[in-house]
Design a protein around this motif. Sequence first.
Motif, mmCIF file in Angstrom:
data_model
loop_
_atom_site.group_PDB
_atom_site.id
_atom_site.type_symbol
_atom_site.label_atom_id
_atom_site.label_comp_id
_atom_site.label_asym_id
_atom_site.label_seq_id
_atom_site.Cartn_x
_atom_site.Cartn_y
_atom_site.Cartn_z
ATOM 1 N N VAL A 1 39.230 25.424 33.574
ATOM 2 C CA VAL A 1 38.343 24.858 34.588
ATOM 3 C C VAL A 1 36.905 25.223 34.219
ATOM 4 O O VAL A 1 36.564 26.407 34.120
ATOM 5 C CB VAL A 1 38.695 25.391 35.996
ATOM 6 N N PRO A 2 36.039 24.225 34.013
ATOM 7 C CA PRO A 2 34.649 24.511 33.637
ATOM 8 C C PRO A 2 33.856 25.136 34.790
ATOM 9 O O PRO A 2 34.222 25.005 35.959
ATOM 10 C CB PRO A 2 34.064 23.137 33.294
ATOM 11 N N ASP A 3 32.769 25.787 34.436
ATOM 12 C CA ASP A 3 31.854 26.303 35.462
ATOM 13 C C ASP A 3 31.390 25.140 36.326
ATOM 14 O O ASP A 3 31.182 24.028 35.840
ATOM 15 C CB ASP A 3 30.631 26.964 34.818
ATOM 16 N N GLY A 4 31.225 25.403 37.629
ATOM 17 C CA GLY A 4 30.767 24.380 38.554
ATOM 18 C C GLY A 4 31.839 23.394 38.958
ATOM 19 O O GLY A 4 31.535 22.372 39.573
ATOM 20 N N SER A 5 33.109 23.678 38.607
ATOM 21 C CA SER A 5 34.208 22.767 38.917
ATOM 22 C C SER A 5 35.377 23.533 39.521
ATOM 23 O O SER A 5 35.440 24.762 39.444
ATOM 24 C CB SER A 5 34.683 22.054 37.648
ATOM 25 N N VAL A 6 36.313 22.790 40.118
ATOM 26 C CA VAL A 6 37.573 23.344 40.600
ATOM 27 C C VAL A 6 38.691 22.383 40.209
ATOM 28 O O VAL A 6 38.459 21.201 39.954
ATOM 29 C CB VAL A 6 37.588 23.585 42.131
ATOM 30 N N PHE A 7 39.911 22.908 40.173
ATOM 31 C CA PHE A 7 41.099 22.122 39.875
ATOM 32 C C PHE A 7 41.813 21.894 41.193
ATOM 33 O O PHE A 7 42.134 22.852 41.897
ATOM 34 C CB PHE A 7 41.997 22.897 38.900
ATOM 35 N N VAL A 8 42.030 20.638 41.575
ATOM 36 C CA VAL A 8 42.643 20.310 42.864
ATOM 37 C C VAL A 8 43.974 19.594 42.643
ATOM 38 O O VAL A 8 44.139 18.850 41.678
ATOM 39 C CB VAL A 8 41.721 19.438 43.744
ATOM 40 N N MET A 9 44.913 19.861 43.561
ATOM 41 C CA MET A 9 46.215 19.198 43.513
ATOM 42 C C MET A 9 46.681 18.919 44.937
ATOM 43 O O MET A 9 46.372 19.686 45.852
ATOM 44 C CB MET A 9 47.242 20.074 42.800
ATOM 45 N N GLY A 10 47.435 17.824 45.085
ATOM 46 C CA GLY A 10 48.066 17.552 46.361
ATOM 47 C C GLY A 10 49.288 18.432 46.536
ATOM 48 O O GLY A 10 49.860 18.924 45.565
ATOM 49 N N ASP A 11 49.710 18.633 47.776
ATOM 50 C CA ASP A 11 50.902 19.435 48.042
ATOM 51 C C ASP A 11 52.183 18.675 47.714
ATOM 52 O O ASP A 11 53.212 19.282 47.434
ATOM 53 C CB ASP A 11 50.934 19.878 49.511
ATOM 54 N N ASN A 12 52.138 17.364 47.757
ATOM 55 C CA ASN A 12 53.278 16.520 47.422
ATOM 56 C C ASN A 12 53.091 16.084 45.968
ATOM 57 O O ASN A 12 52.691 14.959 45.678
ATOM 58 C CB ASN A 12 53.347 15.333 48.377
ATOM 59 N N ARG A 13 53.347 17.001 45.047
ATOM 60 C CA ARG A 13 52.952 16.857 43.645
ATOM 61 C C ARG A 13 53.554 15.653 42.947
ATOM 62 O O ARG A 13 52.959 15.126 42.007
ATOM 63 C CB ARG A 13 53.321 18.132 42.876
ATOM 64 N N SER A 14 54.720 15.183 43.374
ATOM 65 C CA SER A 14 55.360 14.069 42.656
ATOM 66 C C SER A 14 54.616 12.749 42.844
ATOM 67 O O SER A 14 54.795 11.826 42.052
ATOM 68 C CB SER A 14 56.820 13.922 43.088
ATOM 69 N N VAL A 15 53.760 12.630 43.863
ATOM 70 C CA VAL A 15 53.028 11.374 44.103
ATOM 71 C C VAL A 15 51.513 11.560 44.111
ATOM 72 O O VAL A 15 50.785 10.598 44.320
ATOM 73 C CB VAL A 15 53.461 10.706 45.432
ATOM 74 N N SER A 16 51.037 12.764 43.876
ATOM 75 C CA SER A 16 49.612 13.039 44.021
ATOM 76 C C SER A 16 48.806 12.654 42.784
ATOM 77 O O SER A 16 49.145 13.033 41.665
ATOM 78 C CB SER A 16 49.398 14.532 44.316
ATOM 79 N N LEU A 17 47.743 11.904 43.023
ATOM 80 C CA LEU A 17 46.755 11.599 41.990
ATOM 81 C C LEU A 17 45.689 12.675 42.118
ATOM 82 O O LEU A 17 44.915 12.675 43.077
ATOM 83 C CB LEU A 17 46.171 10.199 42.212
ATOM 84 N N ASP A 18 45.645 13.607 41.175
ATOM 85 C CA ASP A 18 44.790 14.778 41.323
ATOM 86 C C ASP A 18 44.235 15.238 39.973
ATOM 87 O O ASP A 18 44.210 14.453 39.024
ATOM 88 C CB ASP A 18 45.545 15.898 42.063
ATOM 89 N N SER A 19 43.819 16.487 39.873
ATOM 90 C CA SER A 19 43.188 16.994 38.650
ATOM 91 C C SER A 19 44.102 16.950 37.436
ATOM 92 O O SER A 19 43.629 16.999 36.306
ATOM 93 C CB SER A 19 42.684 18.423 38.858
ATOM 94 N N ARG A 20 45.394 16.836 37.643
ATOM 95 C CA ARG A 20 46.298 16.669 36.499
ATOM 96 C C ARG A 20 46.045 15.333 35.816
ATOM 97 O O ARG A 20 46.307 15.174 34.636
ATOM 98 C CB ARG A 20 47.763 16.752 36.950
ATOM 99 N N VAL A 21 45.508 14.355 36.563
ATOM 100 C CA VAL A 21 45.224 13.018 36.027
ATOM 101 C C VAL A 21 43.749 12.883 35.648
ATOM 102 O O VAL A 21 43.422 12.483 34.541
ATOM 103 C CB VAL A 21 45.603 11.928 37.059
ATOM 104 N N PHE A 22 42.840 13.226 36.589
ATOM 105 C CA PHE A 22 41.418 12.990 36.337
ATOM 106 C C PHE A 22 40.637 14.243 35.971
ATOM 107 O O PHE A 22 39.437 14.193 35.784
ATOM 108 C CB PHE A 22 40.741 12.254 37.502
ATOM 109 N N GLY A 23 41.309 15.373 35.829
ATOM 110 C CA GLY A 23 40.660 16.607 35.396
ATOM 111 C C GLY A 23 40.004 17.346 36.555
ATOM 112 O O GLY A 23 40.017 16.883 37.700
ATOM 113 N N PRO A 24 39.447 18.514 36.260
ATOM 114 C CA PRO A 24 38.754 19.279 37.305
ATOM 115 C C PRO A 24 37.623 18.460 37.918
ATOM 116 O O PRO A 24 37.044 17.595 37.262
ATOM 117 C CB PRO A 24 38.206 20.490 36.541
#
Length: 177
Positions: A123-146
């Motif tokens: 995770v770069p400085d000035g950023s955070v990694f976010v994820m949904g709680d329902n991981r099987s359907v969440s469009l989150d940092s795993r797709v678009f990055g921190p």
Amino acid sequence: MSDFQKELKSWIILIIVAFLISFVLRAYVIQPFRVQMTSMVATLEPNDLVLVEKITYRFSKPHRGDVVVFIPPNNPKDKYIKRVIGLPGETIYIKNDTVYIDGKPLKEPYLNSPMADMEPVKVPDGSVFVMGDNRSVSLDSRVFGPIKISSIIGRAILIYWPINHFQFLLAYSGENP
């Protein structure tokens, strides 16, 4: 000026002041947000209304476990709601349905779905990694990055509608790695 005109003038002023106060509060302090998708089930359900406070991150940084509303880098006209998982400088990876932060497992009792393995991401400085709680359907940092911390609109603090979902949203940090 008649009593009626004085009364009318005072009501008009009161309505204008109330409107201005409402506008300032919504723009800079707190605003409602409607959950659109299922990416935060079971913490948040579609159509839940939450209050998002906008002040905290002006004076402090996000914490692991905070539920935040932000403008995603892949769709700048939209707003997403996800949980902060990784903080600046940390390395995140997923193995066997477990998130690891700097090599240590993160306890996440709010999860309700499996997740695919993920290669390490720093995770770069000035950023955070976010994820949904329902991981099987969440469009989150795993797709678009921190995401940039500056893209965060605010922290979700309360589910207020429907009334049977009423609850405060407290950050769950797991075992801080």
